[in-house]
Design a protein around this motif. Sequence first.
Motif, PDB file in Angstrom:
ATOM      1  N   UNK A  51       1.093  -0.917  -0.477  1.00 23.66           N
ATOM      2  CA  UNK A  51       0.151  -0.239   0.135  1.00 23.66           C
ATOM      3  C   UNK A  51       0.833   1.031  -0.379  1.00 23.66           C
ATOM      4  N   UNK A  52       1.970   0.714   0.221  1.00 27.15           N
ATOM      5  CA  UNK A  52       2.932   2.497   0.575  1.00 27.15           C
ATOM      6  C   UNK A  52       3.369   3.184  -1.214  1.00 27.15           C
ATOM      7  N   UNK A  53       2.812   2.803  -2.172  1.00 26.89           N
ATOM      8  CA  UNK A  53       2.973   3.638  -3.422  1.00 26.89           C
ATOM      9  C   UNK A  53       1.954   3.913  -3.273  1.00 26.89           C
ATOM     10  N   UNK A  54       0.583   4.149  -2.871  1.00 25.56           N
ATOM     11  CA  UNK A  54      -0.645   4.936  -2.756  1.00 25.56           C
ATOM     12  C   UNK A  54      -0.220   5.861  -1.911  1.00 25.56           C
ATOM     13  N   UNK A  55       1.055   5.807  -0.911  1.00 19.99           N
ATOM     14  CA  UNK A  55       0.819   7.398  -0.075  1.00 19.99           C
ATOM     15  C   UNK A  55       0.843   7.880  -0.485  1.00 19.99           C
ATOM     16  N   UNK A  56       0.734   9.934  -0.500  1.00 19.79           N
ATOM     17  CA  UNK A  56       0.241  10.628  -1.183  1.00 19.79           C
ATOM     18  C   UNK A  56       1.985  11.033  -1.805  1.00 19.79           C
ATOM     19  N   UNK A  57       3.254  11.344  -0.560  1.00 19.01           N
ATOM     20  CA  UNK A  57       4.362  11.201  -0.415  1.00 19.01           C
ATOM     21  C   UNK A  57       4.595  10.681  -2.168  1.00 19.01           C
ATOM     22  N   UNK A  58       4.377   9.366  -1.926  1.00 20.67           N
ATOM     23  CA  UNK A  58       5.606   8.302  -3.139  1.00 20.67           C
ATOM     24  C   UNK A  58       4.251   9.293  -4.790  1.00 20.67           C
ATOM     25  N   UNK A  59       2.995   9.567  -4.264  1.00 26.31           N
ATOM     26  CA  UNK A  59       2.580   9.771  -5.531  1.00 26.31           C
ATOM     27  C   UNK A  59       2.741  10.977  -6.427  1.00 26.31           C
ATOM     28  N   UNK A  60       3.317  11.973  -5.077  1.00 21.35           N
ATOM     29  CA  UNK A  60       4.151  13.437  -5.084  1.00 21.35           C
ATOM     30  C   UNK A  60       5.477  12.751  -6.415  1.00 21.35           C
ATOM     31  N   UNK A  61       6.136  12.354  -5.482  1.00 27.11           N
ATOM     32  CA  UNK A  61       8.187  11.484  -5.914  1.00 27.11           C
ATOM     33  C   UNK A  61       7.507  11.868  -7.658  1.00 27.11           C
ATOM     34  N   UNK A  62       6.011  10.673  -7.691  1.00 25.77           N
ATOM     35  CA  UNK A  62       6.103  10.939  -9.424  1.00 25.77           C
ATOM     36  C   UNK A  62       5.708  11.446 -10.013  1.00 25.77           C
TER      37      UNK A  62
END
Length: 425
Positions: free
Chosen positions: A409-420
Motif C-alpha cells: 500500500x506504500x505506493x499509494x501514499x501521498x508522498x510517493x505519488x507526489x514523487x511520481x
Amino acid sequence: MKKVLIIAYYWPPAGGPGVQRWLKFTKYLPDFGVKPILYVPKNPTYPITDESLNREVPKHIKVIKRSILEPHQITSVLSKNETKTMSAGIIAGQEKQSPMQKLMLYVRGNYFIPDARVLWVKPSIKYLEKYLTDNSIETIITTGPPHSLHLIGQGLKKQFTNLKWIADFRDPWVNIDYHSQLKFKESTQQKHIELEKSILQDADQIVVTSFETKREFSSKTAKPIEVITNGFDEVEAFDIDLSEAFSFVHVGSLLSERNPTELWKAFADLVEGDEHFKQFFELHFVGKVSQVVLNSIEENGLKDYVYLDGYLPHLEAVKVQHQAQVLLLIEANRTEKKGIIPGKIFEYLMAKRPILAIGPEQWDVQKIISETQAGNYFDYDSHNQLKKQIQIYFQDFLQGKLNVNSQHIAQYSRKSLTQKLSKLL
C-alpha cells in the motif's frame, strides 16, 4: 527551485474528495524541488465546506485568488433551495426533479459549456498571461472537473508556445456519468467531444486517476498519459479502539444509483436468521445518503440498525474509518463507472480494515483490492457470495480476529505519488 502554477477550482474551505488531491500534492512538492503556486477562485460556490481543511494548507504555498461569476450565484436569487440542491450535485440516479430543477439542468447543460465555471476562463487567461511573464513561470497544471479549467491552460498554451502544460483529469470528461442527466442537445454533446479532443491534443502531458481513463484517452490522443491515483496521508496511529459492534461503515455521498439491494437483502437475511448477528450488527453512513437508498434499506427491515452520521470534518471521518469493523465501498452499476476510483479507497487502505467493495464488472477498484489484498469485491448480483463473505467476517469478529493483512500500500501514499508527479515536472 522550479516554480509551477496550479489552476484549480476546489481548494479549502471546500470539502469532499475534490479538494484533497492537490491540497496534498502541494504539501509534498517542495520535498522534490518544486515550488507550487495556486490559482483558485475567490468567491466559489462549494456544495460542501470543511473549515478544518484550512489548517492543512501549507504555509509555504502562495495562493492567488480571483473573483469568479457562476450561474449558481445568479439563480440563487431566484430559488435558493433549488440552487443548493443542484450545486450539491444531486442530479444522478432517480431523484425526483422539480420543474425548476429540470429547467436549471437544461440551461446549465446547454448554455454553460463545458460547465458552470466557464465564465472564469477568459478573465483568468487575461490575468495569468501577465502573471506568467512577470514571474518567469514555465510550467502550469490544470485540474478538472470542472473541465473548463483546462480551457484556461489551453488559452495560455496558445499565448506561450514554450509553456509546459499538464492537464490533470480527476474524472473522465465526455464519459462522465452525470452528463446523461444534463439534458444535452445533440449539438452540445458534439461540442463536449470536440473540446475534450482539443484539450487531449494540445496539452503536453495528460495525468489521469484511473487505468480505465488512460485506456479511453489513449484511443483519442498520442500525447503521453500517466496514471497517478489519489492516495492517503501517512499518519500516526490513532489511539482509538475498534467498534464493539459488528459495524459496517460507508464514508462519502451515497446517491440513489449507488444502491446495492443485494447487500441490504444479505444483511436482512442474517438479521432474521442469526440472533447473534442481530445483536451486534450496525450500519453507519458518514455523508449524504439518498432517500432512495434509505427507502431500500428500510424495505429490507434494517431501519433500526442504521446510523446517519452526516458530513464530518475530514479528520473525524478518518477516525471513523479506523474504528470500523468493515468498510463499505460502493459504486453505481454502470459501465462508465468502471474507471472511477473513489478517493476514499486509499484512506480505507490506510485504516487497514477489511474493505467490502460493490460495483460494476471490470471496475478498476478490483485491481487495487486484489494487488493489496485489502478486502473483497462483488458485483451487484452477488447475493449468495455477499452473504457468505459477511458470515466469514462475522465469525472472525466474534473470535476477535477480524483484520486484514494488506500488502504493497506504500505506493499509494501521498508522498510517493507526489514523487511520481515531480518526475513529470
